[in-house]
Design a protein around this motif. Structure first.
Motif, PDB file in Angstrom:
ATOM      1  N   GLU A  36      11.328  19.175  -3.565  1.00  9.25           N
ATOM      2  CA  GLU A  36       9.772  20.345  -3.013  1.00  9.25           C
ATOM      3  C   GLU A  36      10.276  19.869  -1.418  1.00  9.25           C
ATOM      4  O   GLU A  36       9.137  19.020  -0.556  1.00  9.25           O
ATOM      5  CB  GLU A  36       8.714  19.979  -3.725  1.00  9.25           C
ATOM      6  CG  GLU A  36       7.497  21.098  -3.518  1.00  9.25           C
ATOM      7  CD  GLU A  36       6.664  20.900  -4.703  1.00  9.25           C
ATOM      8  OE1 GLU A  36       5.180  21.479  -3.807  1.00  9.25           O
ATOM      9  OE2 GLU A  36       6.292  20.320  -5.350  1.00  9.25           O
ATOM     10  N   GLN A  38       7.367  19.465   2.301  1.00 11.02           N
ATOM     11  CA  GLN A  38       5.862  19.605   2.091  1.00 11.02           C
ATOM     12  C   GLN A  38       6.199  20.409   3.882  1.00 11.02           C
ATOM     13  O   GLN A  38       6.793  20.137   4.605  1.00 11.02           O
ATOM     14  CB  GLN A  38       5.999  18.009   2.092  1.00 11.02           C
ATOM     15  CG  GLN A  38       5.834  17.432   1.169  1.00 11.02           C
ATOM     16  CD  GLN A  38       5.140  18.213  -0.010  1.00 11.02           C
ATOM     17  OE1 GLN A  38       4.025  18.107  -0.413  1.00 11.02           O
ATOM     18  NE2 GLN A  38       6.306  18.782  -1.720  1.00 11.02           N
ATOM     19  N   THR A  48       9.982  15.642   2.160  1.00  7.99           N
ATOM     20  CA  THR A  48      10.263  16.160   0.892  1.00  7.99           C
ATOM     21  C   THR A  48      10.315  15.467  -0.359  1.00  7.99           C
ATOM     22  O   THR A  48      10.233  14.142  -0.296  1.00  7.99           O
ATOM     23  CB  THR A  48      11.686  16.581   0.761  1.00  7.99           C
ATOM     24  OG1 THR A  48      12.334  17.098   1.874  1.00  7.99           O
ATOM     25  CG2 THR A  48      11.949  17.433  -0.014  1.00  7.99           C
ATOM     26  N   ARG A  49       9.466  16.174  -1.053  1.00 10.11           N
ATOM     27  CA  ARG A  49       9.368  14.931  -2.283  1.00 10.11           C
ATOM     28  C   ARG A  49      10.893  15.076  -3.299  1.00 10.11           C
ATOM     29  O   ARG A  49      10.781  16.584  -3.287  1.00 10.11           O
ATOM     30  CB  ARG A  49       8.255  15.696  -2.808  1.00 10.11           C
ATOM     31  CG  ARG A  49       7.095  15.313  -2.394  1.00 10.11           C
ATOM     32  CD  ARG A  49       5.930  16.160  -3.045  1.00 10.11           C
ATOM     33  NE  ARG A  49       4.124  15.754  -2.822  1.00 10.11           N
ATOM     34  CZ  ARG A  49       3.574  15.108  -3.035  1.00 10.11           C
ATOM     35  NH1 ARG A  49       3.736  13.642  -3.443  1.00 10.11           N
ATOM     36  NH2 ARG A  49       2.176  15.163  -2.367  1.00 10.11           N
ATOM     37  N   ASP A 110       6.421   8.285  -4.303  1.00 14.61           N
ATOM     38  CA  ASP A 110       5.606   9.213  -3.678  1.00 14.61           C
ATOM     39  C   ASP A 110       4.628   9.353  -4.244  1.00 14.61           C
ATOM     40  O   ASP A 110       4.278   8.749  -5.450  1.00 14.61           O
ATOM     41  CB  ASP A 110       7.130  10.469  -4.544  1.00 14.61           C
ATOM     42  CG  ASP A 110       6.154  11.942  -4.555  1.00 14.61           C
ATOM     43  OD1 ASP A 110       5.473  11.933  -3.523  1.00 14.61           O
ATOM     44  OD2 ASP A 110       5.780  11.721  -5.882  1.00 14.61           O
ATOM     45  N   GLY A 114      -2.183  16.056  -3.082  1.00 19.44           N
ATOM     46  CA  GLY A 114      -2.211  17.134  -1.033  1.00 19.44           C
ATOM     47  C   GLY A 114      -3.264  15.870  -0.485  1.00 19.44           C
ATOM     48  O   GLY A 114      -3.674  15.070  -0.884  1.00 19.44           O
TER      49      GLY A 114
END
Length: 320
Positions: A36, A38, A48-49, A110, A114
């Motif tokens: 996902e 960011q 990116t996660r 991680d 947010g």
């Protein structure tokens, strides 16, 4: 909600060179199966996660010289600093790093959640408390001897006071900066500005994050703030991170009231805070007039103009 102000144009993870993505798979011990992207920050690289086939989660950031010649050095600095400070709940820990063929990449813990809403009193209070803990924690980290970077693109930790001196040189160009960027209350007494900005060379120094803003903060749970992105970390005054933590509301009188309540900022003094706002704002305003945006960073100049206006609006209020 507060949203990241520094929104760059990032490379999707799928477009990161295959050799770098293969390294990520090896570093995590399982191939990445989903990701996902960011937003936030100014790097043109990926942020990116990722989740691997065995369920491992991590955060990956990678950039190459072809995207921007300076950005890899910021990543190298972050690797250096995270190795220096180790692990702590105040920041995301480094799991692995890569530096080959002009590409630099980090695999980080991680951190869920947010960015905090810094318009919310509780979340802002959490940030201020976390920043005080950060200052105290970094004060205990021995700063290595050796080169200090005077620009963001040089190796080594940023010499914050050298940056202050560079900012001060922008005062030579005050008359050339468009009127919509510099209020009259800032322009009218250049000699006073120079005296103020000279104060930035005084006082203590320690390791600092030096880029505390909403883009670089995560809130995994109520009461906890995590500081990310250490690419601008440097050696500077202890008041720098607490001041930057309050910059989100710099246009509001709340800023002045909060500065007065901070022991480290109160010790530095009101004139130092005003001097920072003047130097920072004028330097950004002048930079924004100097040709096209940096390669791969098309939103950077508008970001500079926005931040210059915010800093100088506050400076004008305090000077008046």
């Amino acid at each position: 909600m507060t949203v990241p102000r520094a929104v760059g144009v990032r490379l999707p993870y799928a477009e990161v060179p295959l050799r770098v993505r293969d390294w990520v798979d090896d570093a995590l011990g399982s191939p990445v199966s989903s990701w996902e992207e960011q937003i936030g920050g100014m790097s043109p690289g990926c942020a990116t996660r990722v989740v691997t086939a065995d369920g491992t989660r991590a955060f990956v950031k990678a950039v190459g010289t072809e995207l921007n010649s300076d950005s890899p050095m910021l990543f190298r600095r972050e690797i250096e600093v995270l190795g220096l400070i180790g692990e702590n709940t105040l920041w995301a820990s480094l799991r692995a790093s890569y530096d080959e063929g002009g590409w630099v990449a980090l695999v980080l813990e991680d951190v869920p959640g947010g960015h905090p809403d810094l318009g919310d009193e509780t979340e802002m209070a959490d940030l201020l408390a976390a920043t005080d803990r950060l200052v105290a924690t970094l004060r205990e980290v021995p700063v290595p001897d050796g080169a200090r970077a005077t620009t963001i693109a040089e190796p080594g930790l940023i010499d914050v006071r050298a940056r202050f001196r560079a900012w001060a040189s922008a005062l030579d160009h005050l008359a050339e900066i468009p009127g919509d960027l510099v209020p009259d209350d800032v322009r009218r007494d250049p000699a006073r500005l120079r005296r103020l900005v000279g104060l930035l060379q005084e006082g203590d120094t320690q390791l600092t994050h030096w880029d505390v803003r909403v883009d670089n903060l995560l809130r995994p749970e109520p009461g906890r703030i995590v500081f990310v992105d250490w690419g601008a970390a440097g050696v500077g005054p202890s008041w720098s991170d607490p001041l930057l933590a309050r910059f989100e509301r710099v246009e509001d009188p709340w800023f002045d009231e909060s500065v007065a309540r901070s022991p480290v900022l109160a010790e530095a003094g009101d004139d130092v805070v005003t001097a920072f706002l003047v130097a920072f704002g004028v330097a950004l305003a002048w930079q924004s007039t100097q040709g096209p945006s940096d390669i791969g960073l098309p939103t950077l100049n508008e970001f500079r103009r926005t931040q210059a206006r915010r800093a100088l609006t506050a400076a004008a209020r305090r000077l008046a």
